[in-house]
Scaffold this active site. Sequence first.
Site, PDB file in Angstrom:
ATOM      1  N   THR A 197     -44.565 -35.004 -12.309  1.00 32.43           N
ATOM      2  CA  THR A 197     -44.911 -36.370 -12.689  1.00 32.43           C
ATOM      3  C   THR A 197     -45.936 -36.299 -13.816  1.00 32.43           C
ATOM      4  OG1 THR A 197     -44.490 -37.206 -10.486  1.00 32.43           O
ATOM      5  CG2 THR A 197     -46.099 -38.423 -11.781  1.00 32.43           C
ATOM      6  N   GLY A 227     -41.259 -43.394  -4.768  1.00 29.77           N
ATOM      7  CA  GLY A 227     -42.523 -42.871  -4.232  1.00 29.77           C
ATOM      8  C   GLY A 227     -43.713 -43.740  -4.600  1.00 29.77           C
ATOM      9  N   THR A 248     -50.381 -37.761  -8.650  1.00 27.63           N
ATOM     10  CA  THR A 248     -49.129 -36.999  -8.549  1.00 27.63           C
ATOM     11  C   THR A 248     -49.111 -36.260  -7.219  1.00 27.63           C
ATOM     12  OG1 THR A 248     -47.932 -35.075  -9.407  1.00 27.63           O
ATOM     13  CG2 THR A 248     -50.266 -35.165  -9.913  1.00 27.63           C
ATOM     14  N   GLY A 249     -47.940 -36.156  -6.611  1.00 28.32           N
ATOM     15  CA  GLY A 249     -47.850 -35.443  -5.340  1.00 28.32           C
ATOM     16  C   GLY A 249     -46.806 -36.053  -4.433  1.00 28.32           C
TER      17      GLY A 249
HETATM   18  N1  ASP Z   1     -45.475 -38.679  -6.789  1.00 34.65           N
HETATM   19  C1  ASP Z   1     -44.127 -38.500  -7.251  1.00 34.65           C
HETATM   20  C2  ASP Z   1     -43.181 -39.189  -6.307  1.00 34.65           C
HETATM   21  O1  ASP Z   1     -43.389 -39.062  -5.115  1.00 34.65           O
HETATM   22  C3  ASP Z   1     -43.709 -37.074  -7.352  1.00 34.65           C
HETATM   23  C4  ASP Z   1     -44.734 -36.125  -7.912  1.00 34.65           C
HETATM   24  O2  ASP Z   1     -45.793 -36.524  -8.362  1.00 34.65           O
HETATM   25  O3  ASP Z   1     -44.434 -34.949  -7.946  1.00 34.65           O
HETATM   26  O4  ASP Z   1     -42.237 -39.797  -6.737  1.00 34.65           O
END
Ligand code: ASP
Length: 332
Positions: A197, A227, A248-249
Amino acid sequence: MAPGRDELYRHLAMARVQGETGELVPPALLVHGGAGAFSAIERAEQAVDLTDALAEALEAGWQLLGQAGGAPGPAGDALDAVVAAVMSLEDSGRFNAGRGAAPTLDGKVELDASVMDTTGRLGAVAAVRYPANPVRLARLVAERGGLPDGPILLAGKGADAFARANGLERMKRWRLTGIKSADASRQQPGAGSRHGTVGAVAVDRKGRLAAATSTGGRSGQMPGRVGDTPVFGAGVWADRSTVAVSATGTGEVFVVVGFAHRIDWLLREGHDLGVAMDDALAHVVARGGEGGAVVLRADGSFAARFNSRAMARGWRDRSGPVARVLDGGGPS
Ligand code: ASP
């Protein structure tokens, strides 16, 4: 049941939170290119590639933010700066956002993006397929909608039609990151562990804060899954008296713990930024998630912290750019 304080700090101690806190001189901006893991073989090469992309994004944002005088209009506006930085990361094809987005379980690409600033502009899109730059579409929602009557979040076909009707550039060529689309059908829903992200936070000369986040979600996610990225108070946030956040996560967890709202609330309670950030991350860890964020206050204090193996991140004020992917010994 919500975890108690002792339990939270036990989780945090196990979580190995890394990254930086510091002070920048406004105007300033930070970017991130996602929290995730880098295998030992990929690490060095990939880290150099990603730091180059971060440096380009910082420059794109700084071009607007660093304009002399901070005159009204586009020049010097924090929102313009975060949109420019995120567009650069979307266009790079190196992250799970825009051109580089990871496919869903059925091999398609669905994108989420959001923007928010402290002048009351906010907009987000979810599960869009049309625009080359989902963050531009989120910005367009912010221009047309807003509080109290909205819209603030447009999803799916309606959002794509809105992009088309407003002449936004169409996504022509995906550069799929992580797994190939043929492999996506063999993935379990939500099985993708690669992150990427992208996001940015900025403060301009007038003390306005802005945040923007953009993602392709999780590689191999179920079609229609959304998400935290387009959820205000989770993956994106900007409030004049507290902080701008781009996260992000593991999105589901960031939504459930109200990640950005939690940082905002702790700052209002008088905690410092590093403590607020680590507390919010402790809640993420306690619910089985991982990730990180870049956060910035109007006085230039910032944090770029994460509990994943790595997080691509960088910052820029008048003293020049810094970009990092790994902790400590990694390229900087
Ligand atoms: N937060 C993002 C999601 O869950 C994915 C990520 O940041 O890796 O869509």
